[in-house]
Design a protein around this motif. Structure first.
Motif, PDB file in Angstrom:
ATOM      1  N   LEU A 393       0.852  -1.190   0.000  1.00  0.00           N
ATOM      2  CA  LEU A 393       0.000   0.000   0.000  1.00  0.00           C
ATOM      3  C   LEU A 393       0.889   1.242   0.000  1.00  0.00           C
ATOM      4  CD1 LEU A 393      -2.910  -1.056   2.375  1.00  0.00           C
ATOM      5  CD2 LEU A 393      -2.591  -1.473  -0.064  1.00  0.00           C
ATOM      6  N   GLY A 394       0.266   2.393  -0.315  1.00  0.00           N
ATOM      7  CA  GLY A 394       1.069   3.555  -0.662  1.00  0.00           C
ATOM      8  C   GLY A 394       1.436   4.514   0.444  1.00  0.00           C
ATOM      9  N   LEU A 404     -11.005   2.186  -4.764  1.00  0.00           N
ATOM     10  CA  LEU A 404      -9.730   1.537  -5.063  1.00  0.00           C
ATOM     11  C   LEU A 404      -9.730   0.089  -4.560  1.00  0.00           C
ATOM     12  CD1 LEU A 404      -6.912   1.640  -6.185  1.00  0.00           C
ATOM     13  CD2 LEU A 404      -6.148   2.814  -4.118  1.00  0.00           C
ATOM     14  N   ALA A 405     -10.293  -0.124  -3.359  1.00  0.00           N
ATOM     15  CA  ALA A 405     -10.369  -1.486  -2.813  1.00  0.00           C
ATOM     16  C   ALA A 405     -11.214  -2.374  -3.729  1.00  0.00           C
ATOM     17  CB  ALA A 405     -10.942  -1.459  -1.401  1.00  0.00           C
ATOM     18  N   ARG A 406     -12.281  -1.823  -4.287  1.00  0.00           N
ATOM     19  CA  ARG A 406     -13.120  -2.617  -5.202  1.00  0.00           C
ATOM     20  C   ARG A 406     -12.351  -2.952  -6.480  1.00  0.00           C
ATOM     21  NH1 ARG A 406     -17.185   0.842  -3.288  1.00  0.00           N
ATOM     22  NH2 ARG A 406     -17.032   2.131  -5.154  1.00  0.00           N
ATOM     23  N   GLU A 433      -8.668  -0.917   5.639  1.00  0.00           N
ATOM     24  CA  GLU A 433     -10.022  -1.234   6.115  1.00  0.00           C
ATOM     25  C   GLU A 433     -10.934  -1.598   4.942  1.00  0.00           C
ATOM     26  OE1 GLU A 433     -11.405  -1.182   9.135  1.00  0.00           O
ATOM     27  OE2 GLU A 433     -13.549  -1.029   8.667  1.00  0.00           O
ATOM     28  N   GLN A 434     -10.880  -0.800   3.904  1.00  0.00           N
ATOM     29  CA  GLN A 434     -11.722  -1.073   2.738  1.00  0.00           C
ATOM     30  C   GLN A 434     -11.294  -2.362   2.032  1.00  0.00           C
ATOM     31  OE1 GLN A 434     -14.502   0.309   1.781  1.00  0.00           O
ATOM     32  NE2 GLN A 434     -14.457   1.819   3.429  1.00  0.00           N
ATOM     33  N   MET A 435      -9.997  -2.636   2.026  1.00  0.00           N
ATOM     34  CA  MET A 435      -9.519  -3.888   1.438  1.00  0.00           C
ATOM     35  C   MET A 435     -10.100  -5.061   2.236  1.00  0.00           C
ATOM     36  SD  MET A 435      -7.214  -3.154  -1.077  1.00  0.00           S
ATOM     37  CE  MET A 435      -5.553  -3.856  -1.165  1.00  0.00           C
ATOM     38  N   GLY A 436     -10.080  -4.961   3.548  1.00  0.00           N
ATOM     39  CA  GLY A 436     -10.637  -6.015   4.393  1.00  0.00           C
ATOM     40  C   GLY A 436     -12.117  -6.228   4.128  1.00  0.00           C
ATOM     41  N   LEU A 437     -12.836  -5.143   3.961  1.00  0.00           N
ATOM     42  CA  LEU A 437     -14.283  -5.244   3.699  1.00  0.00           C
ATOM     43  C   LEU A 437     -14.545  -5.869   2.331  1.00  0.00           C
ATOM     44  CD1 LEU A 437     -15.458  -1.805   5.171  1.00  0.00           C
ATOM     45  CD2 LEU A 437     -15.703  -4.080   6.198  1.00  0.00           C
TER      46      LEU A 437
END
Lengths: 465, 465
Positions: A393-394, A404-406, A433-437
């Motif tokens: 991650l950046g 971005l996670a989607r 967090e969004q990646m986890g979701l």
């Protein structure tokens, strides 16, 4: 629920009526939450608090003893002091409850006297055909019906296909973090405690046939049941579902510590366990971090079909570390197709020639993450030479972390596993967090990400995915 | 500062006048912060931004070129595109600057052409007696005078005795987190980049004699200087100061990746490095997490005089895991004195007999953390059978985290190292933060805590503490 030919443990995960014996109105007591959690999370079965000193607990009618309950009881949960447990168990037998979970400790783990009391209880239960979890156990948990037996306040359970077996309550103080920050998606959880009756063989057999369980993660300090049968079941199960095993009490000192908290005696050496687990196709975690790391990757990702990794790191230095890790894990850096190289070239100044590892730090001197990631992901997603993506991650906030996670998730949905790692847990938090979701696994370091990816690769290799 | 017989690198860490060539008013550019950080953090030397297109940068007068500056220049920091660097270096030679740091990349790491340009620059500098860091390097950093050369906004630097040598800017996106969340206390940091001139031998020699450096942590992918001399200096240094080494580019693929980002050629095998580092008494970190974990424990703690650990975990299960880890690391569980056992007994119900590992989860069913910890720490602090404490945090907020952290710190001040690990990074955050501020090391897992403790023990064992 209607379950034909059901396994006896279904009763423990899908009880229609539960008596909580030792329920309390005292909100500072850890076991206050046993009833409170069921009410708060909306467990659909009937809940009967039992406490001779209360008329009502968490808004529910309380009963002086289990025999006063008019209804049949599927599961009795016992959380009274050890000295009172045998009497309560007797009451439960008289009431003809179908199953028992004993949370209370103070039995075989406390010495010879406690072991005798435990043995006597077991004899009584066996002669009446009643099965029991524990004593000294905090479970069961089932995300499908919001059924959770445990200490402390619980949050709603994120549903998934991961089921846990624990030897002790070590998961308990971590559960909230594991589910809501580390983003594990749960099916069922069973803590076996002293394994007086129900043991790891029962738990494994149950989860092996459970259609709601796709990944099994077992923490154990000892095998209380038939070791040969355990290994036989394990070998059958790993052909269909990944089974991750954290076997602790590996050293003499560790085994002694294990004996003192659940009363178990560890007979076999760690080398024997190691060989047996490997032969059965189980994935052995070397530590607690790795146990949860592996649980996450197997729950999140589709089969990994090859070992060719497209790697993107925030600096050349981290790219080197991740490359070393890949090689240690039997993974190799993909030779990107010419088409991909052409798509990525504009992200770099003329003198930068390396695209795998991709040095995102160089590119970020000219473009921001929101520009780089879509080009990178779109290129790698379609490259036939790439089996999976390993991405750092950046360390800066993208404009729209959810979007971005989607985008990352869309790569996974096309059958290409993506694994990410953080550079700064604070600055990466929202994207993480969004990646986890979106079920794209994120780890705190390259080493942990690659170790998990390596295990994924080896499992599906063996399975012939 | 007045430094007699100073090492030439003092100039790079304590410059009295700095020219930033390529300084910019564009706040979205990463190198905007080179000048902005020095101003914001209050670097006491003179700062001369150089940019032909600006009259003023961050409130300072800007100069069209380095030769227009009236003052003498101790250090010129170059952050212009690669193609312009040779011309700027020529200007710096004409200006007779004393030292140069080249941030810009695009030289030996880009291939033969870039290497030639780099070699030509080096020849020019050598013939004029000017030393240089880089190119492709982000440094130096010195906490004592708030001197920080790097990308992105910086926060004030927590002062300590830990000095870093990096091969590449991998630390850069992590720095804020490392200093302000992971709580490392910094003395100096030098990133060597392509090591055209100043290399790891210079850096190690400098830090070895630096009175402000007590612990040295070196990340390297290759040895650019004289390997024998490096090892000789290393061997001398480790007798006085712990030196932690993260040698990456360990595998063939990793070495190739390393070559592509700094242009270095890695000649020796990892086994050779491993043996040489061990022989010199360096502490080799196996990965990036461990590198920072070791840096932390050596900076924080006094010598560990023995291997007898008093262990306290939040559950029996974690106690077993930590016990296994201790045994793997050559540490042993202390036989607590009778006096200590008597002091701890009241924290448990009658049937609980284990005090090491101490099962805090059992005790927490009866008492809260604010009651348990002081009794536990006071008992262990005075036990002559205990060399150090290994403690899991409680997963709940104590009444006064700062006060509790000071209690832990008081044990360390009495010469008994304390190492802690978290159960839930969210619920433990405030106590963990206070522990960091009081230099009691906290790690995310028992394995990491014990691995660091093991390294501490072995170093002081070897040193004969």
């Amino acid at each position: 629920m209607n379950r034909e030919n059901h396994h006896f443990l279904d009763l423990f995960f899908y009880p229609e009526s539960v008596a909580i014996i030792g329920a309390t109105r005292n909100q500072t007591a850890l076991h206050y939450h046993v009833v409170a959690n069921l009410v708060k999370l909306g467990f659909p079965g009937k809940i009967y608090p039992v406490n001779p000193g209360a008329d009502e607990i968490v808004g529910l009618k309380a009963y002086p003893d289990v025999k006063s309950i008019e209804d049949n009881i599927d599961l009795a949960v016992i959380c009274v002091p050890a000295s009172k447990v045998p009497g309560i168990v007797k009451d439960c037998v008289d009431k003809k409850v179908k199953g028992i979970t004993i949370i209370s400790g103070g039995f075989s783990e406390g010495g010879a006297e406690g072991r005798k009391v435990q043995d006597d209880m077991l004899r009584l239960l066996r002669s009446n055909g009643i099965r029991a979890i524990g004593p000294n156990a905090l479970s069961p948990v089932n995300s499908r019906n919001n059924f959770i037996i445990g200490f402390g306040p619980a949050e709603p359970l994120p549903q998934g296909k991961l089921s846990f077996v624990f030897q002790s309550g070590l998961y308990q103080p971590r559960l909230n973090w594991l589910l809501h920050y580390y983003h594990l998606y749960l099916s069922k959880l069973i803590d076996l405690g002293n394994k007086m009756d129900i043991n790891e063989v029962d738990a494994l057999e149950y989860l092996a046939q459970d259609p709601e369980t796709g990944v099994i993660a077992i923490h154990m300090e000892s095998i209380a049941g038939d070791a040969r049968r355990f290994m036989r079941v394990l070998q059958e199960t790993t052909k269909r579902k990944p089974v991750i095993v954290l076997k602790t009490g590996r050293t003499a000192a560790g085994a002694k510590a294990a004996s003192s908290h659940t009363g178990a005696i560890i007979k076999s050496s760690d080398v024997v366990y190691d060989a047996a687990l490997k032969q059965c196709g189980a994935i052995r975690a070397q530590g607690l971090d790795e146990f949860f790391d592996l649980a996450k990757i197997f729950e999140y990702l589709p089969p990994l079909k090859g070992n060719r990794v497209a790697l993107s790191a925030l600096s050349g230095g981290e790219g080197v570390i991740a490359t070393d890790s890949c090689q240690f894990q039997g993974l190799t850096l993909a030779e990107l197709s010419l088409d991909t190289c052409e798509k990525l070239r504009p992200l770099f100044p003329p003198w930068e020639i390396s695209v795998n590892p991709f040095d995102m730090g160089v590119s970020m001197q000219f473009y921001d993450l929101d520009f780089i990631y879509p080009i990178l992901l779109n290129a790698l997603m379609h490259d036939p030479n790439v089996d999976c993506l390993l991405v750092q991650l950046g360390g800066t906030q993208p404009a729209d972390p959810a979007k971005l996670a989607r985008l990352f998730a869309s790569v996974v949905e096309r059958g290409k596993p993506v694994v990410a790692w953080e550079v700064d847990p604070v600055r990466d938090r929202e994207l993480s967090e969004q990646m986890g979701l979106n079920r794209v696994p994120v780890y705190p370091s390259a080493e942990r990400a690659v170790r998990a990816l390596g295990a994924l690769y080896r499992y599906y290799c063996r399975k012939g995915a």
